[in-house]
Motif scaffolding. Structure first.
Motif: not given
Length: 902
Positions: A425-439, A496-504
């Motif tokens: 996915i593409l986001t605006a500069p400086g924006r990072h995924p925080q959470a993903v929700t299903a339908p 504004d920052a990467p989500a810790p839970a989404a890291g590796v």
């Protein structure tokens, strides 16, 4: 090593008086590209067409068979439309036969649906000529698949002319597919181009050659009728009537009655000569022990492996994405249907045996790669336009997402599906995924890798060119319960920052991979895995890479005398863990000789270090392991295979064909080397569509890898591990089209031309889904079939255009439970849709079909004409599913009377 089935013995003929009828069919076998590139061959094709038309015009030829493929008409028409019109006129008058195929494909390497599209395309071209041959003509393919009789019968053909792989010495037989479909098959036996060919120096040896031919045919079928194919590769036979007159006296002395004929006339005579009950029955694939000059050429299953990978991806794009999406959402869009037919035309042009098999000069295969690229371009356009017609805009135009982004997970299967998804996915500069929700609003665990900043560009017919700064991220997640042939839109909240839970989390110097149920895998020093199950069972050596020298050519693997297989040495290991998967990464080095010695008798003494990266992924909540092998090939003249041993030996291994699962015996990798000239060693390799398995129960190892068709089941007494194992060929590097000095094939299979690009230098990547054991949904043949289907067409995800709000869940209302979807397409005549489902297992089952309101289904043949037999039974409950009985290896085609409502 045993053949696919016992070679049947010919039935004892009744006594015969009088000469034996011999049908002489004048023909050409035309390779569009092989030892010359396409344009050089097409120029000669035009010359041949001129000669054939001239002799048909003045009566020197009564009939001519134009090699079973309608594409030659299009090839001639591109340069000489007037000449193509003459060919069509002769076809309409019955003097010229074309078809039944559009191209003479290697019918083992392409899918069943690819073969069906081939025959459908031929019917469109044949309609222009006014006639199409009704014989299943495919003698020069390098073996014949088990499902071919079923496919031919689905197009109204009950005969097949075959050659390579047919039982040696058997002239005619009943060839039966796994579902019970049968055709009358005649084995051409050998090329006979030279029998009636005049000597260039005037010394006519035709009488002697005819005597030799008649003796060979009499040994196979004393009572006849016989078939003499007067012609060969790229030859223009001339004046067959004069040739027959020249040998008339010799033929009479030999008790042979020669007559100009057609394939249809020959098969009519062959059928009337003996009742079907008098003919031997041959079941399954035609890959029997090769006889003199009847080479199977199994090395073509792995030569130039990138072509096989590209073909698997391209045909899946058209069959499982472009066709169904167009049928469901844009059934009347003429532009999309024209583009889809164009994509199929391009793909079919890469299907011939000298093209897809990788056994042509380098110039040919450069063009093949460009064609595959063009198929992908056309297929992607069709997919995105069809999605747009369904209300899903995937064009990333305008301001990149800043607060929320969305992506749609697409399901190509006819039943609800779950599975791993990677989406960028593409986001605006400086924006990072925080959470993903299903339908439904529930949180979905995910991992995120930020790939970097870029300038995103988009433009279209209704969009001005636009470039915007953006950041690209790759998300990994397990999508759940995506509707059949539908989609589920997921929402990504940005911050504004990467989500810790989404890291590796990375752990260095770790060789172990924890697995569900208390099992674990541990990397050995050779970069293979030892699997330890919770009950204490140990399976060592899984995924062991073994490399060996190959002094063969594009047709045939030829072992280097005294060579010992080389395994990699592990140099580093690390484990990466996220919320959705655990990945064991292994760095290893293969120390390989750079090539062969100048005399080709041994491998070079020095070695080159070939770094290898192996990743084994375990997705949380998803049973199969994903094996990925990457390296940059810098060595020549070698074969690299991935081995999967199991202690659960049963003497057989299973693999999928076009519409069937088949068993094959385990045995040696290569049989005894031939001592006579013009023979070929028997090879254990078998063409596989996607999935294969060895062992059983908890000790079964199943491997799904579309685009890697060469698999071998090796018996314990012949295997490197001492256990029964499955070997998957990843790469075969050779430098010659054909050679005459091999030990495993004692003459050439083509001209001796250098093909340096067949060494396959450069970056390589191989992806395999591996499942150890069987339990619940993965058990038995149904589980094996589902594993193969999921590997062929995994869930796919695309970002949704910012600012648009597509329907969160789209379910077209078409569902098939208990069977596999193989096709969903707009009917060739534009009237409704065609749905095809398959039961590849060897047990009968009942599938359940749900249709949208108002849609009716009528059984049809593969050629989309009405099928004989009863109509579908009504549902047991009004509005409920229709039950569809499918026999062992059953296939059902349905004509849907109206497109399903969106």
């Amino acid at each position: 090593m045993t053949p696919p089935g016992p070679a049947p013995s010919p039935a004892a003929p009744a006594p015969r008086t009088g000469p034996v009828d011999c049908h002489v069919v004048t023909h050409v076998h035309w390779d569009r590209e092989w030892y010359r590139p396409f344009e050089a061959f097409r120029a000669r094709l035009v010359e041949l067409a001129e000669r054939v038309c001239a002799e048909l015009d003045d009566g020197r030829m009564r009939t001519f068979h134009l090699d079973g493929q309608t594409i030659v008409l299009a090839d001639v028409a591109a340069l000489r439309p007037d000449l193509a019109d003459r060919l069509r006129a002769h076809a309409a008058a019955g003097r010229l036969t074309v078809g039944p195929w559009h191209v003479l494909a290697d019918n083992q390497l392409v899918s069943g649906e690819n073969l069906v599209r081939n025959l459908l395309t031929a019917r469109r071209h044949g309609a222009e000529a006014g006639a199409l041959a009704g014989v299943g003509y495919c003698p020069d393919a390098f073996g014949h698949p088990a499902d071919l009789p079923r496919i031919l019968r689905g197009f109204g053909m009950d005969t097949a002319l075959v050659w390579r792989g047919a039982p040696d010495g058997v002239a005619r037989f009943r060839w039966r597919s796994p579902d019970g479909s049968e055709v009358l098959a005649a084995s051409q036996g050998y090329h006979a181009a030279e029998v009636l060919w005049p000597e260039p120096d005037g010394d006519d040896g035709r009488a002697a050659r005819l005597k030799e031919f008649a003796a060979a045919e009499r040994a196979r079928l004393p009572e006849g009728p016989w078939l003499l194919m007067n012609g060969g590769d790229h030859l223009a036979p001339t004046d067959p009537a004069a040739a027959l007159r020249a040998v008339a006296a010799a033929a009479e002395e030999q008790g042979t009655a020669l007559r100009e004929s057609t394939l249809e006339e020959f098969f009519a005579a062959a059928r009337s000569a003996a009742a079907d009950g008098d003919l031997p029955v041959v079941e399954g694939p035609l890959r029997h022990r090769p006889g003199r000059l009847t080479f199977l050429l199994p090395g073509t299953l792995s030569a130039r492996i990138r072509l096989k990978q590209a073909n698997a991806a391209a045909q899946t794009l058209l069959e499982r994405w472009a066709e169904p999406l167009t049928a469901l959402h844009a059934p009347h869009d003429a532009a999309l249907h024209a583009e889809l037919r164009h994509a199929w035309e391009l793909l079919l042009r890469n299907a011939p045996h000298d093209s897809l098999c990788g056994c042509s000069v380098d110039e040919v295969h450069r063009e093949n790669e460009v064609r595959f690229d063009r198929v992908r371009q056309a297929g992607d356009h069709v997919v995105r336009r069809a999605l747009a017609a369904s209300g899903l805009d995937t064009r990333l135009y305008g301001d990149p997402a800043a607060d929320t982004a969305a992506f749609a997970v697409l399901n190509p299967h006819a039943d609800t599906a779950s599975g791993p998804v990677l989406v960028e996915i593409l986001t605006a500069p400086g924006r990072h995924p925080q959470a993903v929700t299903a339908p439904d609003g529930t949180d979905v665990p995910f991992a995120c890798e930020t790939l970097g900043e870029e300038t995103a560009f988009e433009a279209d017919l209704d969009l001005l060119p636009d470039s915007r700064p953006a950041v690209r991220h790759r998300l990994a997640l397990l999508a759940r319960d995506v509707p059949p042939l539908g989609r589920a839109v997921h929402t990504v909240r940005l911050g504004d920052a990467p989500a810790p839970a989404a890291g590796v989390r990375t752990e260095a110097d770790t060789r172990t991979l924890p697995l569900p149920g208390g099992a674990r895998a541990e990397a050995a020093d050779d970069a293979s895995l030892t699997l330890r199950l919770a009950d204490g069972t140990v399976l060592p050596g899984l995924g062991r890479l073994l490399d060996e020298g190959d002094r063969g050519d594009t047709y045939t693997f030829d072992p280097v005398p005294g060579d010992r297989p080389a395994a990699p040495r592990l140099t580093a290991a690390r484990r990466r863990t996220s919320a959705v998967r655990t990945v064991l990464e292994l760095d290893a080095v293969l120390d390989l000789p750079a090539g062969l010695t100048p005399d080709r008798a041994a491998r070079l003494l020095g070695t080159t270090a070939l770094p290898v990266r192996i990743a084994v992924e375990s997705w949380h909540g998803h049973a199969p392991l994903r094996w990925t092998v990457r390296f940059d090939n810098t060595a020549d003249d070698h074969r690299l295979r991935l081995h999967f041993p199991t202690p659960g030996a049963r003497g057989r291994w299973t693999a999928d064909a076009h519409y069937s699962l088949l068993d094959h015996p385990t045995g040696p990798d290569l049989g005894p080397l031939p001592q006579e000239r013009a023979h070929e060693a028997e090879c254990g390799a078998v063409p596989v569509q996607s999935v294969s398995a060895v062992g059983s129960g908890a000790l079964r190892v199943a491997v799904a890898a579309p685009g890697l068709p060469e698999r071998t089941g090796i018996a314990p007494e012949h295997s490197p591990s001492g256990a029964e194992e499955l070997a998957v060929t990843l790469l075969r590097s050779v430098g010659w089209l054909s050679r005459f000095d091999l030990a495993s094939r004692t003459t050439g299979a083509g001209p001796m031309l250098a093909t340096p690009e067949a060494q396959c230098r450069g970056p390589q990547r191989f992806d395999l889904d591996v499942l150890v054991g069987e339990d619940g949904d993965t058990a038995g043949e149904p589980g094996l079939a589902r594993l193969g289907a999921a590997a062929r067409a995994p869930l796919y995800a695309l970002q949704v255009r910012p600012g648009t709000a597509p329907q969160p869940v789209l379910d077209p209302g078409l569902r098939v439970e208990g069977a596999l979807l193989t096709a969903l397409k707009t009917a060739e005549d534009g009237d409704g849709l065609v749905l095809r489902i398959s039961n590849p297992t060897r047990s009968a089952l009942t599938a359940r079909l749900r249709l949208p309101a108002g849609v009716r289904a009528v059984p049809a043949r593969l050629d989309e004409s009405p099928a004989d037999g009863p109509a579908l039974a009504p549902p047991a409950v009004p509005g409920g599913p229709v039950e569809l009985p499918l026999g062992p290896c059953g296939l059902l085609t349905l004509r849907l009377t109206a497109p399903p409502a969106r």
